[in-house]
Write a protein that holds these residues in place. Structure first.
Motif, PDB file in Angstrom:
ATOM      1  N   GLU A 199       0.828  -1.210   0.000  1.00  0.00           N
ATOM      2  CA  GLU A 199       0.000   0.000   0.000  1.00  0.00           C
ATOM      3  C   GLU A 199       0.858   1.254   0.000  1.00  0.00           C
ATOM      4  OE1 GLU A 199      -2.902  -0.319   3.187  1.00  0.00           O
ATOM      5  OE2 GLU A 199      -4.372  -1.029   1.709  1.00  0.00           O
ATOM      6  N   THR A 225      -5.871  -5.174   0.453  1.00  0.00           N
ATOM      7  CA  THR A 225      -5.154  -3.913   0.306  1.00  0.00           C
ATOM      8  C   THR A 225      -5.805  -3.044  -0.760  1.00  0.00           C
ATOM      9  OG1 THR A 225      -3.647  -4.874  -1.324  1.00  0.00           O
ATOM     10  CG2 THR A 225      -2.964  -4.959   0.995  1.00  0.00           C
ATOM     11  N   ARG A 226      -5.367  -1.804  -0.793  1.00  0.00           N
ATOM     12  CA  ARG A 226      -5.791  -0.884  -1.847  1.00  0.00           C
ATOM     13  C   ARG A 226      -4.550  -0.325  -2.514  1.00  0.00           C
ATOM     14  NH1 ARG A 226      -9.473  -3.348  -1.628  1.00  0.00           N
ATOM     15  NH2 ARG A 226     -11.653  -2.865  -1.194  1.00  0.00           N
TER      16      ARG A 226
END
Length: 673
Positions: A199, A225-226
């Motif tokens: 991230e 996650t992003r």
């Protein structure tokens, strides 16, 4: 690479096998005609072998379909992860490169800056990339206490590298080393630390080094996650984990005489696989398997510091393949795939095989030539319907009645049914293919690692306790541990299947001819912290790249060896002192005669910098008091015999500086004053 606490047939010792032939575990699996096969075999098969008799191929295709239906129902497979828009790109990531972060093409060691555009230009002949794995820690991790996450976070400007790769349209992977358990421990578990790292940098995927699959905690953390990560294992992923691993390596997959089917991709067409045999100089097998399966290639031309470059013939095959795959990916992902359907008997007899991919009036015929001579003719058994058109997309020929399939190469024919509109990218595809002359040159593009010699400084007074080395030629035995880094020149394995102990990480010895041109005096001890601080005070020297410039902690003894210095720092000190660094052979000869070691013992830099235009390295001597334990993948630790050399791939931007690396001086004795 390998690391597993439990028995794994893929990691079986290779001492009973000929390394130039596949192990039994690498061989394709025979699928019964009814598709019924024990799950413990079928769910992990690498390749389902094609029957030898073409008359059996229709039943084989039916068996493949039956096997897939049964396997999906048995494990309750849904494939819902592949519907996520954020990670759908992975289905068409046909070419991914694994590249050492400090590869000369990606990093200019002289200017100490990254060169992303230069790297992409340098590999353009391979057909362009869809993604890149930025490899970072192995084979230098373990030299000190830094962990795998430090080796990413400690790189100044890494975010700009990732951003530029994204701007150029590539997806970026980091790698995870599960065997890294002996270095500095992070406050969080690995799964959380890795999720935080991806991230921070905004990367797209994680390559699971040495792993077929991640554990549940790792998978859950990375998928949350992003941006959400795609996971790629190093080896065959079992059916049960295709659900949450969207990519995998097809590493060391042996095929049948007629092209077989990759089990994981047949099970889930959206699961991308990357063919690779890292030590090969002939990649035609991987290329043909990828073309016939609609899968990709791992482009890996420098394996942990060893040049294994692709020959021009294979690069041209890769270009032909990638152009067509990218332009016609809808067919490969969603079309009806009929393996080994459509070839004439004459083509098959010549070792030319065909598979069919069809969708909405458009058909792609993928064709390979197993032979060593070009084949020309019409390989397709089906008569061209009135009003239909066939174009040779790999050579850029419209309305092709015959095709040329290069020796050990591929061809592709796109058929448009009457009234079917041309694909949007067809015109550009044909034009680009027609403009590419290709190559039949299968010669290995060898490189030589050249010793880089800096300008010598004027000699100063030689300390009376320096150890003298007399001139002359000597045959020296040099010892080392055989790692994937190789030694000075060439690859440690050539055209071999998976090297494992006892042929990997074994102790080796080579006899080298060392010529000492003039009398040399080597410093009895390493340069100390106090001595280096005097140099800093006298000159005001500060490194151009200051990261990890340690010199010595406040509680360190002034008499301890100075560490945290780069090769450039050591050379700067030597020039100020009217000296130079000893080369590795001078160091070894002097050590045999009785060099001293300051405490704590640290590795010694030597004047042994080499570069083959891809990888820069030096030889370290002496060993250190520090030893990282828990895996054979770590750098060697402990105090070593004078004969032992460690090939240390040079990172840049200060990352090469270590608390466990120092240096000593040498003087050309006849130039003393």
């Amino acid at each position: 690479m390998l690391s597993s606490p439990t028995a794994d047939p893929d990691e079986a010792s290779t001492n009973r096998f000929d390394p130039l032939v596949p192990r039994p575990i690498d061989l394709p699996t025979a699928l019964p005609a009814d598709g019924r096969i024990a799950p413990e075999t079928g769910d992990i098969a690498k390749v389902f072998a094609a029957p030898d008799d073409p008359a059996d191929w229709p039943a084989w295709r039916a068996g493949l379909a039956a096997w897939r239906a049964e396997a999906c129902e048995r494990i309750g497979y849904t494939g819902e992860l592949y519907d996520r828009p954020e990670t759908r790109w992975a289905q068409t990531a046909y070419a991914v490169a694994q590249v050492w972060l400090w590869d000369d093409r990606l990093f200019d060691h002289d200017r100490q800056e990254f060169t992303v555009d230069g790297f992409l230009d340098a590999v353009a002949a391979q057909g362009g990339l869809d993604g890149v794995v930025l490899w970072h820690a192995y084979p230098v991790i373990g030299i000190d206490d830094r962990n795998q996450f430090d080796y990413y976070r400690d790189v100044p400007g890494l975010q700009a590298v990732i951003d530029r790769l994204h701007e150029r349209g590539l997806r970026v992977f980091v790698d995870y080393n599960p065997w890294d358990t002996g270095t500095r421990r992070s406050a969080r578990p690995d799964a959380e630390e890795l999720a935080a790292l991806v991230e921070e940098f905004g990367v797209d995927g994680v390559f699971l080094d040495t792993m077929k699959e991640g554990d549940s905690a790792l998978v859950a953390a990375l998928l949350a996650t992003r941006p959400p990560q795609v996971l790629e294992g190093e080896s065959r992923v079992p059916n049960q984990r295709i659900q949450d691993h969207q990519l995998s390596w097809a590493q060391w997959f042996a095929d049948s005489a007629a092209p077989g089917v990759m089990r994981a991709h047949w099970f889930e067409r959206r699961h991308m696989m990357h063919g690779v045999r890292r030590w090969n100089r002939d990649h035609s097998d991987e290329l043909q398997a990828a073309w016939m399966n609609g899968t990709g290639i791992l482009v890996w031309d420098a394996v942990f510091g060893v040049w294994v470059g692709w020959n021009p013939r294979d690069e041209s095959t890769l270009r032909r393949m990638l152009r067509a795959q990218r332009a016609l990916s809808d067919l490969l992902v969603a079309g009806e795939w009929a393996p080994l359907e459509g070839a004439t008997a004459e083509a098959i007899a010549a070792g030319v095989y065909v598979s069919r991919w069809s969708l909405d009036g458009t058909t792609l015929w993928t064709i390979v030539n197993r032979g060593d001579a070009d084949w020309r003719g019409d390989p397709l058994a089906a008569t061209l319907p009135a009003g239909a058109r066939r174009h040779e997309v790999t050579a850029g020929v419209r309305d092709a009645r015959e095709v040329t399939v290069p020796a050990r190469g591929i061809a592709g024919v796109l058929e448009l049914a009457p009234g079917t509109a041309e694909p949007e990218r067809l015109a550009a595809l044909l034009a680009e293919a027609a403009a590419d002359p290709g190559s039949a040159d299968a010669a290995f593009p060898a490189r030589e690692a050249v010793r880089l010699r800096p300008t010598a400084a004027p000699a100063a007074v030689i300390p009376p306790d320096a150890v003298r080395v007399e001139p002359g030629s000597r045959r020296l035995e040099v010892t080392y541990r055989r790692r994937e880094t190789g030694f000075y020149q060439g690859a440690p394995y050539v055209e071999e299947w998976k090297p494992l102990p006892p042929r990997l990480h074994d102790d080796r010895a080579e006899t080298v001819e060392a010529t000492i041109a003039r009398p040399v005096a080597v410093g009895a001890r390493e340069v100390s912290i106090a001595e280096f601080r005097a140099f800093l005070d006298a000159t005001g020297y500060r490194p151009a790249v200051g990261h990890r410039f340690l010199v010595g902690t406040e509680d360190a003894s002034p008499d301890a060896p100075v560490t945290g210095v780069s090769l450039a720092d050591a050379r700067a000190y030597a020039a100020w002192a009217g000296a130079r660094l000893p080369d590795e052979f001078e160091w070894q000869l002097a050590a045999t005669a009785g060099l001293e070691r300051r405490e704590p013992a640290v590795w010694n830099l030597t004047e042994s910098e080499h570069d083959d235009g891809i990888t820069r390295f030096v030889m370290l001597k002496g060993g250190s008091a520090h030893r990282t334990t828990g895996s054979d993948w770590y750098v060697d630790g402990g105090v070593q015999a004078p004969s032992f050399s460690l090939k240390y791939l040079l990172p840049g931007l200060g990352v090469e500086r270590s608390s466990q690396i120092g240096f000593r001086l040498a003087w050309d004795a006849e130039e003393s004053r």
